[in-house]
Design an enzyme around this catalytic site. Structure first.
Site, PDB file in Angstrom:
ATOM      1  N   ARG A  62      32.197  18.214  29.709  1.00  0.00           N
ATOM      2  CA  ARG A  62      30.801  17.949  30.062  1.00  0.00           C
ATOM      3  C   ARG A  62      29.909  18.999  29.396  1.00  0.00           C
ATOM      4  NH1 ARG A  62      30.141  12.806  31.520  1.00  0.00           N
ATOM      5  NH2 ARG A  62      31.593  12.207  33.157  1.00  0.00           N
ATOM      6  N   ALA A  74      34.807   6.956  35.806  1.00  0.00           N
ATOM      7  CA  ALA A  74      33.437   6.680  36.238  1.00  0.00           C
ATOM      8  C   ALA A  74      32.568   6.383  35.031  1.00  0.00           C
ATOM      9  CB  ALA A  74      32.874   7.884  37.003  1.00  0.00           C
ATOM     10  N   GLU A  91      34.954   0.437  33.967  1.00  0.00           N
ATOM     11  CA  GLU A  91      35.184   1.861  33.704  1.00  0.00           C
ATOM     12  C   GLU A  91      36.647   2.244  33.922  1.00  0.00           C
ATOM     13  OE1 GLU A  91      33.275   3.943  32.239  1.00  0.00           O
ATOM     14  OE2 GLU A  91      31.418   2.790  32.270  1.00  0.00           O
ATOM     15  N   GLU A  95      38.512   3.766  30.728  1.00  0.00           N
ATOM     16  CA  GLU A  95      38.826   5.196  30.725  1.00  0.00           C
ATOM     17  C   GLU A  95      40.297   5.504  30.927  1.00  0.00           C
ATOM     18  OE1 GLU A  95      36.214   7.598  33.086  1.00  0.00           O
ATOM     19  OE2 GLU A  95      34.512   7.116  31.794  1.00  0.00           O
ATOM     20  N   GLU A 143      35.307  10.825  25.460  1.00  0.00           N
ATOM     21  CA  GLU A 143      36.286   9.952  26.118  1.00  0.00           C
ATOM     22  C   GLU A 143      37.570   9.786  25.305  1.00  0.00           C
ATOM     23  OE1 GLU A 143      34.286   6.308  27.035  1.00  0.00           O
ATOM     24  OE2 GLU A 143      33.279   7.186  28.766  1.00  0.00           O
TER      25      GLU A 143
END
Length: 195
Positions: A62, A74, A91, A95, A143
């Site tokens: 992040r 998420a 998602e 993911e 990702e």
């Protein structure tokens, strides 16, 4: 209760995820003050719980905190007309290459109400299976390095309470899932419940 009347609303910046706005708000006693905040598109998160009582967690970088965090699968509510549970299922598949046959509403969270109107709806997904290899999403950017970690739910609770998990949605989701499990999952709401 006091009414905080918004006298003016000014948008300062807009991108695809949020806008920054300033509201002039009348406070108790009549003084008008400016308050800046983010208007966010909203998000969904998934506590995917397998038959062995393990939760699906990912590690994701992040930029805002310059750290790799433990998180739930998420993502944003950014597909027009998509229901929230469908966004959560998308998602989960994108993911961590998982699908779920059972979906329940776990919690609704405002992660930073002092500076944002963002709301995250958290779902409990059970009866988990893999996405067929030929249908898997190609992950890019941050990702691309997402890796699925199956963590025992009790261990995840310890991680949340010790500060190892700091992502707000993940902390709330893990604790809510553990509490729901203790109650025999009787307190869950339907996945399609109104916001």
């Amino acid at each position: 209760m006091t009414t905080y009347e918004v006298r003016s609303h000014t948008e300062r910046l807009r991108n695809r995820v949020f806008s920054v706005v300033t509201d002039a708000i009348e406070m108790p006693g009549g003084e008008v003050v400016d308050r800046d905040y983010l208007v966010h598109v909203g998000a969904v998160g998934v506590v995917a719980l397998d038959a062995d009582g393990r939760v699906a967690l990912v590690r994701q970088y992040r930029p805002a905190v310059r750290q790799v965090l433990w998180e739930l699968p998420a993502g944003l509510i950014d597909v027009p007309g998509e229901s929230l549970v469908d966004a959560a299922a998308r998602e989960l598949a994108e993911e961590v290459d998982l699908v779920a046959a059972r979906w329940d509403l776990l919690a609704d969270v405002h992660p930073s109400p002092g500076c944002s109107n963002e709301r995250i709806r958290l779902f409990l997904a059970r009866e988990i299976g893999p996405v067929p290899p030929e249908e898997r999403h190609e992950r890019t950017h941050e990702e691309a390095e997402l890796e699925l970690h199956w963590v025992d739910l009790d261990t995840a609770v310890t991680m949340a309470l010790s500060g190892e998990i700091t992502n707000a949605a993940c902390v709330v989701g893990v604790l809510a899932a553990a509490q729901s499990k203790l109650r025999g999952f009787d307190t869950l709401r339907p996945a399609s419940a109104a916001t």
